[in-house]
Design a protein around this motif. Structure first.
Motif, short mmCIF file in Angstrom:
data_model
loop_
_atom_site.label_atom_id
_atom_site.label_comp_id
_atom_site.label_asym_id
_atom_site.label_seq_id
_atom_site.Cartn_x
_atom_site.Cartn_y
_atom_site.Cartn_z
N SER A 51 0.83 -1.21 0.00
CA SER A 51 0.00 0.00 0.00
C SER A 51 0.86 1.26 0.00
N ALA A 52 1.98 1.21 0.74
CA ALA A 52 2.89 2.36 0.78
C ALA A 52 3.47 2.66 -0.58
N ALA A 53 3.71 1.62 -1.39
CA ALA A 53 4.25 1.84 -2.73
C ALA A 53 3.34 2.73 -3.55
N ILE A 54 2.03 2.52 -3.43
CA ILE A 54 1.07 3.36 -4.17
C ILE A 54 1.16 4.80 -3.69
N LEU A 55 1.19 4.98 -2.37
CA LEU A 55 1.24 6.35 -1.83
C LEU A 55 2.54 7.06 -2.22
N ILE A 56 3.63 6.33 -2.24
CA ILE A 56 4.91 6.93 -2.64
C ILE A 56 4.81 7.45 -4.07
N LEU A 57 4.24 6.63 -4.95
CA LEU A 57 4.16 7.01 -6.37
C LEU A 57 3.23 8.20 -6.59
N VAL A 58 2.09 8.24 -5.91
CA VAL A 58 1.19 9.38 -6.10
C VAL A 58 1.80 10.64 -5.48
N GLY A 59 2.53 10.48 -4.37
CA GLY A 59 3.22 11.63 -3.78
C GLY A 59 4.28 12.18 -4.72
N LEU A 60 5.03 11.30 -5.36
CA LEU A 60 6.05 11.74 -6.32
C LEU A 60 5.41 12.39 -7.53
N ALA A 61 4.25 11.88 -7.96
CA ALA A 61 3.54 12.49 -9.08
C ALA A 61 3.15 13.93 -8.75
N GLN A 62 2.66 14.14 -7.53
CA GLN A 62 2.28 15.49 -7.12
C GLN A 62 3.52 16.38 -6.98
N LEU A 63 4.61 15.81 -6.45
CA LEU A 63 5.85 16.57 -6.29
C LEU A 63 6.34 17.12 -7.63
N ALA A 64 6.28 16.30 -8.67
CA ALA A 64 6.79 16.73 -9.98
C ALA A 64 6.11 17.99 -10.46
N VAL A 65 4.81 18.13 -10.18
CA VAL A 65 4.07 19.30 -10.64
C VAL A 65 4.23 20.47 -9.67
N GLY A 108 8.79 10.21 -0.22
CA GLY A 108 8.69 8.77 -0.01
C GLY A 108 8.55 8.43 1.45
N ALA A 109 9.34 9.10 2.30
CA ALA A 109 9.26 8.84 3.74
C ALA A 109 7.92 9.27 4.31
N ALA A 110 7.39 10.40 3.81
CA ALA A 110 6.08 10.87 4.28
C ALA A 110 4.99 9.89 3.89
N ALA A 111 5.06 9.36 2.68
CA ALA A 111 4.06 8.39 2.23
C ALA A 111 4.12 7.12 3.08
N LEU A 112 5.31 6.67 3.40
CA LEU A 112 5.46 5.49 4.25
C LEU A 112 4.88 5.75 5.64
N LEU A 113 5.09 6.95 6.18
CA LEU A 113 4.52 7.30 7.48
C LEU A 113 2.99 7.29 7.43
N LEU A 114 2.41 7.88 6.38
CA LEU A 114 0.96 7.92 6.26
C LEU A 114 0.37 6.51 6.22
N GLN A 115 1.02 5.62 5.47
CA GLN A 115 0.50 4.26 5.38
C GLN A 115 0.70 3.51 6.70
N THR A 116 1.79 3.79 7.39
CA THR A 116 2.02 3.16 8.69
C THR A 116 0.94 3.57 9.68
N ILE A 170 3.13 15.54 0.26
CA ILE A 170 4.14 16.56 -0.04
C ILE A 170 4.20 17.64 1.03
N VAL A 171 3.05 17.93 1.65
CA VAL A 171 3.07 18.93 2.73
C VAL A 171 3.86 18.41 3.91
N ILE A 172 3.59 17.15 4.32
CA ILE A 172 4.33 16.56 5.44
C ILE A 172 5.82 16.46 5.11
N ALA A 173 6.14 16.26 3.84
CA ALA A 173 7.54 16.13 3.42
C ALA A 173 8.26 17.46 3.37
N GLY A 174 7.56 18.56 3.65
CA GLY A 174 8.21 19.86 3.65
C GLY A 174 8.38 20.48 2.29
#
Length: 834
Positions: free
Chosen positions: A560-574, A783-791, A765-769
């Protein structure tokens, strides 16, 4: 026999250049040539067209007419990157350095390909360059953490290192001290000896006399004089720059008297001015003058409480401490900013609402607005000002510039001020309205108000003011009144100033750059912190429910964290390019739905489904990018529209969940390496690659520059639209990969299963600063923020907490992540004097 000497071929030729802005003819058929080995000065008052002209040569401004010949190639327009590659380097009056970049990254963007070092060697190369030039600037720091003086020096260093054939210097010494100015001139002479040419823009005539060979003088967008500098005296150059007589009728000035000071300062110091002694008496109009950027504007803002100042400030003999705009207004100091639309007016409100807004207490004496009282006050305020408006309910933005300014002056009069501070009182105002505004200001002074105006128009200052205080580099250069108060003397005092920069002797606490971690270090501190929090949460949960760390539980968490990491990175790019993508959840759903049509036919066919899904995500990204860059739609609107369309498409493909993958296929897709799902390894690898790309490639620097400051990025040679289009495509691709991972986890195509991922991507992305305004952010932190959210989500059932608490906890993390940096910035701002 006399031999004919062939003149050298020009390095740069601007021919017939014209540029029109709304209501302003910035340049009108202006031509300029720059020869090898010469310094060509471009002179003129503020607004004469100097910076526009060199901006056209550098490619940051597009001309309407004319041609640019640079490096033997003639163009109707240039782009910054082409101009740089053809040998033109420019140092802007305001440094064109994107704030979120490190000094090294800024240098890499500014340098042409021919001299640019590799990213691997860039830090050492830049440090060696600075050492050779005698610059003591930490090359690893962010541009936002260095001073204005240091930013100027960085841009100068980049220009010198580019080995230019033409060097353009736009007011290069405004932020420099005497020693640094001498250093710059020595560098210029070295370039001239190599056959380069220099375009030198300045208001400082002594510098022109010292370094320039030829000059072109602009006035109101036209070339009104040119020739060899040696053929002119300093006074003759000043006369060429001014070249006009009083053209406007001004009201009679006040008779000199012995009125007491209403407003006075002593030893008043701020960020751009120092040790200013100033006074304004009731019944007089005092002008603030000087070349733009010499502290007079900041001084006026400090008088109004809009920026901080230290030292003594008195109003009617009473010292004012801790001044801010609210306290200043309450004390009787009314300020009208020069930026009418941005700072002074309420653009969407009516004339009535704009007049009454700061004076509500008068309109509602019983605590409730009285329409009759309000209308009476408004009509009294605008009476005699000839405000051209159909009714007082007309939106103020529909009025002319002159009528807008009259409404603001009416508002000021209604407040019965003791002091009236007005920036650029007739900017964008026609001649007829100017006469009425001048009469109004004089009438206010005649009523005993101390009127202080700031203007870049020396004619206006001469005709309207009783006294004029001229600033140069943050200090009072001259105070003119009586027979000495002339346009010529005002201009002379400003351009003949030899005052040194504040940087020569200002306190380090005031003017030295603030310490700050480099961008990459700051991001990775966030990464480590988030990982530590995640581990602590996992240990606490395992202490209460040991099964939390079972292989099954961790496998589900990681997948599940893998999905959140990827969507977080997608938002980061923009977001890092200054946008936002609200279509991510819809793209994830579409991707999973597309793959579901290929999942029943075996691995080979499934691979084709992956390709089709990723292509679909890329297409959505292209559409988003074109809506933003070509049609100019705000990213929020563009991606919201596409999100609805994409979700509709997914629902058409799969009105009901379906496309169940076989058990064997699901087992293959759930492959794990040492207990870690392969999909998490893929997601982490993508995060690492994106982190490396953003920090170590030209594309990554372009992304961060575009999001940090689009105007400065363009001047640095970044194609901002291309960066934003590339970012939206990357977001679409990453979101589609997240959709593929979602399918590997669920084994089914469901159009309604992924909408929450858009909100989750923003949360991550907000939690990631990551700066929501663009320019900075770490893919590893995301990536770390996404892992935290899923945890958090996975731990709640083991802790016996209702799953709805995940939203409360995510909200708390977002609140802390958003508010804490704001509090730190506010504390720093308050701790900085002036």
């Amino acid at each position: 026999m006399n031999e004919t000497v062939t003149p050298p071929a020009p390095l740069l030729t601007l021919a017939g250049i014209g540029k029109q802005y709304p209501g302003v003819r910035a340049l009108d058929d202006v031509s300029l040539t720059v020869l090898p080995g010469e310094v060509h000065a471009v002179l003129g008052e503020n607004g004469a067209g100097k910076s526009t002209l060199v901006g056209i040569a550098a490619g940051s401004v597009v001309p309407d007419t004319g041609t640019i010949d640079l490096g033997g190639v003639t163009r109707s327009r240039m782009v910054p990157r082409e101009a740089r590659e053809r040998g033109l380097a420019i140092v802007y009056q305001t440094p064109a350095l994107a704030p979120s970049l490190t000094v090294v990254d800024a240098m890499l963007l500014l340098l042409p390909e021919s001299v640019r070092p590799s990213r691997r060697t860039a830090t050492a190369w830049t440090a060696e360059l600075f050492a050779r030039l005698g610059l003591e600037i930490d090359v690893r720091r962010r541009v936002s953490a260095i001073s204005q003086r240091e930013a100027h020096l960085v841009e100068i260093a980049a220009a010198l290192a580019s080995e230019p054939s033409v060097l353009v210097l736009d007011e290069p010494t405004e932020a420099l001290g005497a020693d640094e100015t001498a250093w710059l001139f020595a560098q210029v002479h070295e370039l001239l000896a190599k056959g380069a040419g220099v375009v030198y823009i300045t208001h400082r005539i002594p510098e022109v006399m010292e370094i320039a060979d030829r000059m072109t003088v602009l006035r109101d967008g036209k070339a009104v004089g040119r020739g060899d500098v040696a053929s002119y005296t300093a006074d003759e150059i000043v006369e060429l720059i001014v070249g006009r007589s009083l053209e406007t009728t001004f009201p009679a000035k006040a008779v000199a008297g012995d009125a007491a000071d209403v407003l006075s300062t002593s030893g008043f110091t701020g960020r751009a001015f120092r040790d200013v002694a100033f006074s304004a008496r009731g019944g007089e109009i005092v002008g603030l003058a000087g070349v733009e950027g010499n502290g007079q504007r900041e001084f006026m803002k400090a008088l109004a409480g809009a920026v901080r100042g230290s030292g003594e400030l008195r109003l009617n003999g009473r010292e004012l401490r801790g001044l801010n705009t609210k306290r200043a207004t309450a004390a009787g100091i009314v300020w009208l900013p020069g930026d009418r639309l941005g700072e002074a007016m309420f653009g969407q409100l009516s004339v009535r609402e704009n007049v009454i807004a700061p004076n509500l207490a008068q309109a509602m004496p019983a605590g409730v607005v009285s329409p009759r009282t309000e209308n009476r006050l408004v009509h009294e305020a605008i009476g005699g000002l000839a405000v051209k408006t159909p009714t007082i309910e007309t939106p103020i933005t529909s009025l002319s510039g002159g009528s807008q300014q009259k409404v603001l002056l009416a508002r000021a009069r209604l407040g019965s001020p003791a002091v009236l501070l007005v920036e650029d009182p007739t900017q964008g105002v026609d001649a007829g309205a100017r006469v009425e505004i001048y009469a109004f200001l004089r009438a206010m002074a005649d009523d005993g108000v101390a009127v202080v105006i700031l203007s870049t128009d020396a004619v206006e200052l001469e005709g309207l003011c009783d006294r004029v205080v001229v600033f140069s580099r943050g200090r009072v250069q001259a105070e003119l009144e009586g027979d000495r108060l002339t346009e010529r003397e005002i201009t002379r005092a400003a351009v003949l100033a030899t005052e040194t920069s504040l940087n020569d002797d200002a306190d380090a606490a005031d003017l030295t750059s603030k310490k700050g971690l480099p961008l990459y270090q700051r991001g990775e501190v966030q990464t480590v912190s988030l990982v530590v929090i995640t581990v602590l949460l996992a240990l606490v949960t395992a202490g209460i429910a040991p099964s939390f760390l079972s292989s099954l539980s961790l496998g589900q968490l990681f997948a599940s964290a893998a999905i959140l990491i990827l969507v977080g990175l997608a938002q980061l790019a923009v977001v890092i390019t200054g946008g936002i993508d609200l279509s991510i959840g819809s793209v994830v759903a579409l991707s999973a739905v597309i793959v579901s049509f290929f999942g029943e036919a075996g691995p080979g066919f499934l691979l084709l489904g992956f390709v089709v899904a990723i292509a679909a995500g890329a297409v959505v990204g292209v559409v988003n990018g074109l809506l933003v860059t070509r049609l100019g739609m705000p990213p929020v609107i563009a991606t919201l529209v596409s999100s609805i369309a994409v979700l509709g498409g997914a629902q058409l493909l799969r009105p009901q969940p379906g496309g169940q993958a076989s058990a064997d296929l699901m087992t293959a897709l759930g492959t794990a390496i040492a207990g870690v799902p392969l999909v998490l390894v893929v997601a982490v690898a993508v995060a690492v690659l994106l982190w490396l790309g953003l920090n170590n490639t030209g594309l990554g620097r372009g992304f961060r520059a575009a999001g940090s400051d689009a105007v400065k990025a363009n001047r640095m040679g970044v194609d901002v639209n291309r960066m934003r289009l590339t970012a939206t495509v990357a977001s679409g691709v990453l979101a589609s990969i997240a959709g593929i991972v979602l399918f590997t986890k669920t084994g089914i195509g469901d159009a309604g299963a992924a909408q929450a991922f858009t909100l989750t991507s923003v949360t991550a992305i907000v939690i990631a600063g990551v700066s929501i305004f663009g320019g900075s952010g770490s893919a590893l932190a995301v990536g770390a923020a996404a892992l935290l959210l899923q945890t958090i989500t996975s731990a709640l059932p083991f802790l016996g907490v209702n799953l709805s608490w995940q939203y409360w906890l995510q909200g708390l993390f977002v609140l802390v992540a958003a508010v804490l940096p704001m509090a730190v910035r506010l504390r720093r701002r308050r701790s900085i004097p002036g």
